[in-house]
Design a protein around this motif. Structure first.
Motif, short mmCIF file in Angstrom:
data_model
loop_
_atom_site.label_atom_id
_atom_site.label_comp_id
_atom_site.label_asym_id
_atom_site.label_seq_id
_atom_site.Cartn_x
_atom_site.Cartn_y
_atom_site.Cartn_z
N PHE A 242 42.75 45.21 24.74
CA PHE A 242 42.40 45.33 26.09
C PHE A 242 43.14 46.56 26.65
CE2 PHE A 242 38.84 42.40 27.23
CZ PHE A 242 39.12 41.49 26.37
N HIS B 54 46.21 45.60 45.42
CA HIS B 54 45.23 44.89 46.35
C HIS B 54 45.66 44.57 47.78
CE1 HIS B 54 41.99 41.60 46.36
NE2 HIS B 54 42.94 41.22 47.01
N PRO B 55 44.88 45.09 48.67
CA PRO B 55 45.15 44.90 50.23
C PRO B 55 45.30 43.56 50.57
CG PRO B 55 43.11 45.61 50.17
CD PRO B 55 43.39 45.53 48.40
N THR C 270 49.65 44.18 46.61
CA THR C 270 50.04 43.33 45.77
C THR C 270 49.35 44.00 44.17
OG1 THR C 270 49.85 41.35 46.81
CG2 THR C 270 49.62 41.24 44.48
N LEU D 99 45.53 43.69 37.80
CA LEU D 99 45.34 44.42 36.54
C LEU D 99 43.78 44.63 36.37
CD1 LEU D 99 47.82 43.29 33.73
CD2 LEU D 99 47.94 45.28 34.92
N PHE E 60 41.22 45.49 33.91
CA PHE E 60 40.71 45.57 32.63
C PHE E 60 39.71 46.24 32.09
CE2 PHE E 60 44.19 42.72 30.80
CZ PHE E 60 44.49 42.03 31.61
N GLY E 61 39.66 47.04 30.91
CA GLY E 61 38.80 47.53 30.29
C GLY E 61 37.60 46.35 29.74
N THR E 62 36.90 46.73 28.86
CA THR E 62 35.82 45.71 28.48
C THR E 62 36.22 45.37 27.17
OG1 THR E 62 34.55 47.77 27.87
CG2 THR E 62 33.68 46.67 29.58
N TYR F 111 42.67 34.38 35.92
CA TYR F 111 41.72 35.21 35.45
C TYR F 111 40.46 34.48 34.92
CZ TYR F 111 44.79 39.44 35.76
OH TYR F 111 45.82 40.46 36.30
N GLN G 35 37.48 34.96 32.03
CA GLN G 35 36.84 35.68 31.09
C GLN G 35 35.38 35.28 30.61
OE1 GLN G 35 38.83 35.79 26.87
NE2 GLN G 35 38.61 37.92 26.96
N PHE H 124 34.66 39.87 29.26
CA PHE H 124 35.16 40.82 30.13
C PHE H 124 36.08 39.85 31.03
CE2 PHE H 124 35.36 43.98 33.20
CZ PHE H 124 35.01 43.65 34.46
N LEU H 125 37.31 40.58 31.43
CA LEU H 125 38.39 39.83 32.08
C LEU H 125 38.51 40.32 33.61
CD1 LEU H 125 41.31 40.14 29.78
CD2 LEU H 125 40.86 37.99 31.00
N ILE I 140 40.46 39.27 37.39
CA ILE I 140 41.20 38.45 38.20
C ILE I 140 40.43 37.49 39.24
CG2 ILE I 140 41.64 40.40 39.97
CD1 ILE I 140 44.52 39.27 39.91
N SER J 291 45.88 35.12 43.07
CA SER J 291 47.28 35.58 42.81
C SER J 291 48.04 34.82 43.78
CB SER J 291 47.76 36.86 42.80
OG SER J 291 49.11 36.99 42.38
N ILE K 69 45.93 37.32 46.51
CA ILE K 69 44.95 37.98 46.04
C ILE K 69 43.78 36.81 45.96
CG2 ILE K 69 43.77 38.99 44.17
CD1 ILE K 69 46.41 40.48 43.39
N ASN K 70 42.62 37.07 46.44
CA ASN K 70 41.74 36.03 46.42
C ASN K 70 40.26 37.22 46.40
OD1 ASN K 70 39.09 34.48 46.99
ND2 ASN K 70 40.33 33.29 48.32
N GLU K 71 39.90 37.25 45.16
CA GLU K 71 38.99 38.38 44.48
C GLU K 71 37.61 37.92 44.84
OE1 GLU K 71 39.01 42.53 43.30
OE2 GLU K 71 40.39 41.02 43.99
N PHE L 171 42.10 32.08 32.18
CA PHE L 171 43.56 32.31 31.85
C PHE L 171 44.42 32.21 33.08
CE2 PHE L 171 43.32 33.42 27.56
CZ PHE L 171 42.14 33.85 27.24
#
Lengths: 117, 115
Positions: A90, A97-98, A102, A105, A107-109, B35, B37, B42-43, B45, B48, B56-58, B90
């Motif tokens: 990967f 991140h607002p 922060t 990461l 990530f790519g696929t 995270y 997957q 596909f990973l 987030i 955090s 972080i709250n995605e 993860f």
């Protein structure tokens, strides 16, 4: 928005041959780039990263990556592939991140590396 | 010694149940992450925490609630499990550095299967 692309789902290489796993990025500002490896049924292991400085970054297990700003690429390379290198690789880019900027990461696929004896 | 550990390693449960996953790091880091997957590897987030504070709250559904009792632990509780929650989760940790770009260290993952 920050993103990375790994154009190959799978890379096949013969043991002893050099390998390249491709990654291109899109960022605003200076890129912070990472490579991770995931062995079967395992977590992700950090291989190397580029923050600043020398464009050729050396990492774990004999891997290295070359940062190329003009081509917006950060390809992972190894001079001589081993069967034990078979794994999922990967590429990732740092994004902010607002509201606190922060680190996170993106990530790519992932690219599956197959090394044949 | 395992740097980032997760329990359980495998979790098989029925739809509608509530379950928790635990994460602990012994690296002395101040930031921890969750995270997800998916089946296509596909990973992405999810959350955090920095020093027990959510940073972080995605846009994760409310059914997912992280909790950090101290900076070495970050747990993930999932209510009313759905089939789409099946994935590998993860945990990761890092130490904030001036200028950013800190390395994240990942746990071995928790494989959740919702039936």
């Amino acid at each position: 928005a920050q993103s990375v692309a790994q154009p190959e789902d799978q890379v096949n290489v013969a043991e002893g041959n050099p390998l390249t796993v491709k990654c291109t990025y899109s960022v605003s500002g200076n890129p912070y780039l990472f490579w991770y490896v995931q062995y079967p049924n395992r977590g992700l292991q950090f291989l190397l990263k580029y923050i600043t400085g020398d464009n050729l970054v050396k990492g774990s297990y004999g891997f290295e990556a070359e940062f190329n700003k003009s081509q917006t690429s950060f390809h992972l390379k190894k001079p001589s592939a081993l069967v034990s290198d078979c794994a999922l690789y990967f590429c990732a880019v740092r994004a902010l991140h607002p509201p606190y900027n922060t680190d996170k990461l993106i990530f790519g696929t992932g690219t599956r590396l197959q090394v044949f004896p | 010694d395992t740097a980032v550990s997760q329990t359980p390693k495998y979790l098989v449960t029925q739809m509608g149940n509530d379950k928790s996953i635990k994460c602990e790091q012994n690296l002395g880091h101040d930031t921890m992450y969750w995270y997800k997957q998916d089946s296509k590897k596909f990973l992405k987030i999810m959350f955090s925490y920095n020093n027990k504070e959510l940073i972080i709250n995605e846009t994760v559904p409310n059914r997912f609630s992280p909790k950090s009792p101290d900076k070495a632990h970050l747990n993930l509780h999932i209510n009313s499990l759905e089939l789409g929650d099946s994935a590998v989760y993860f945990c990761a940790s890092s130490q904030v550095q001036a200028g950013g770009g800190e390395t994240q260290y990942f746990g071995p993952g928790t494989r959740l299967l919702v039936l």
